[in-house]
Each structure stands twice: as structure tokens, then as C-alpha cells.
Motif scaffolding. Structure first.
Motif, PDB file in Angstrom:
ATOM      1  N   ASP A   1       0.851  -1.188   0.000  1.00 18.57           N
ATOM      2  CA  ASP A   1       0.000   0.000   0.000  1.00 18.57           C
ATOM      3  C   ASP A   1       0.888   1.240   0.000  1.00 18.57           C
ATOM      4  O   ASP A   1       1.480   1.590   1.019  1.00 18.57           O
ATOM      5  CB  ASP A   1      -0.897  -0.014   1.237  1.00 18.57           C
ATOM      6  N   SER A   2       0.973   1.903  -1.141  1.00 21.86           N
ATOM      7  CA  SER A   2       1.838   3.081  -1.254  1.00 21.86           C
ATOM      8  C   SER A   2       1.329   4.257  -0.427  1.00 21.86           C
ATOM      9  O   SER A   2       2.057   5.220  -0.202  1.00 21.86           O
ATOM     10  CB  SER A   2       1.983   3.498  -2.721  1.00 21.86           C
ATOM     11  N   GLN A   3       0.086   4.172   0.059  1.00 23.40           N
ATOM     12  CA  GLN A   3      -0.496   5.257   0.848  1.00 23.40           C
ATOM     13  C   GLN A   3      -0.391   5.026   2.359  1.00 23.40           C
ATOM     14  O   GLN A   3      -0.865   5.853   3.138  1.00 23.40           O
ATOM     15  CB  GLN A   3      -1.971   5.432   0.470  1.00 23.40           C
ATOM     16  N   ASP A   4       0.201   3.908   2.753  1.00 26.29           N
ATOM     17  CA  ASP A   4       0.322   3.600   4.185  1.00 26.29           C
ATOM     18  C   ASP A   4       1.227   4.632   4.848  1.00 26.29           C
ATOM     19  O   ASP A   4       2.388   4.775   4.483  1.00 26.29           O
ATOM     20  CB  ASP A   4       0.879   2.188   4.382  1.00 26.29           C
ATOM     21  N   GLU A   5       0.701   5.359   5.807  1.00 25.03           N
ATOM     22  CA  GLU A   5       1.459   6.417   6.478  1.00 25.03           C
ATOM     23  C   GLU A   5       2.294   5.896   7.642  1.00 25.03           C
ATOM     24  O   GLU A   5       3.115   6.624   8.193  1.00 25.03           O
ATOM     25  CB  GLU A   5       0.508   7.515   6.937  1.00 25.03           C
ATOM     26  N   ASP A   6       2.082   4.654   8.017  1.00 27.97           N
ATOM     27  CA  ASP A   6       2.863   4.033   9.087  1.00 27.97           C
ATOM     28  C   ASP A   6       4.144   3.473   8.466  1.00 27.97           C
ATOM     29  O   ASP A   6       4.149   2.394   7.872  1.00 27.97           O
ATOM     30  CB  ASP A   6       2.040   2.930   9.749  1.00 27.97           C
TER      31      ASP A   6
END
Length: 91
Positions: free
Chosen positions: A55-60
Motif C-alpha cells: 500500500d503506497s499510501q500507508d502512512e505508518d
């Protein structure tokens, strides 16, 4: 056997280790670390397809690094074990 692990759908990293262990029938002494995973994936004797969705949008960042490392380890194991096929996707 086909196993799909999605970064976006997995709630806890421990769930990933559990899914891998259960799906591949790893022994009880599986250390739930990447070195042990690499060794066991290289020794898989049943044809398997492992699909990893990053997931390229994972902020963790720690979580994202975990999944990126998982993808790298699985890919390298597949190079050593022709019975194991690994597909990596990024969304």
C-alpha cells in the motif's frame, strides 16, 4: 495453494506471521522473523503462489517497511525455490 497478503487489509503484523505459518505449515519453532521465513520459504515442497499487495499510501512507515521487507524476502526465496511463485503489487 494461493496466499494473498495485503498491507491495506492486515490489521496486525502478528496476523501476517500467523497466516504465513498456518498456510505453509511451518513448524512450531518458527521464529517469526525474516531470516527464519527465508529459510522456510526456500524449503517449501508444495507448489504455492504468494501474492503480496503493498500500500503506497500507508502512512505508518514501520509497517510499510515490514511489508516491503516481506516482499523482498519472499522474492529472494522464490529465486531459490522454483515451487514458490511470488507476485508483488503496489496500489
Amino acid at each position: 495453494m494461493k496466499i494473498r497478503i495485503s498491507e491495506a487489509d492486515t490489521l496486525a503484523l502478528d496476523d501476517v506471521w500467523g497466516l504465513l505459518s498456518e498456510s505453509f505449515g511451518f513448524p512450531s519453532w518458527f521464529g517469526r522473523n525474516f531470516a527464519a521465513l527465508s529459510d522456510l520459504l526456500e524449503d517449501v515442497t508444495v507448489p504455492a503462489e504468494l501474492e503480496i499487495v503493498l500500500d503506497s499510501q500507508d502512512e505508518d512507515l514501520a509497517r510499510h517497511r515490514f511489508f516491503a521487507t516481506l516482499a523482498k524476502v519472499a522474492s529472494r526465496a522464490a529465486e531459490e525455490n522454483p515451487i514458490l511463485q511470488v507476485a508483488i503489487y503496489t496500489v
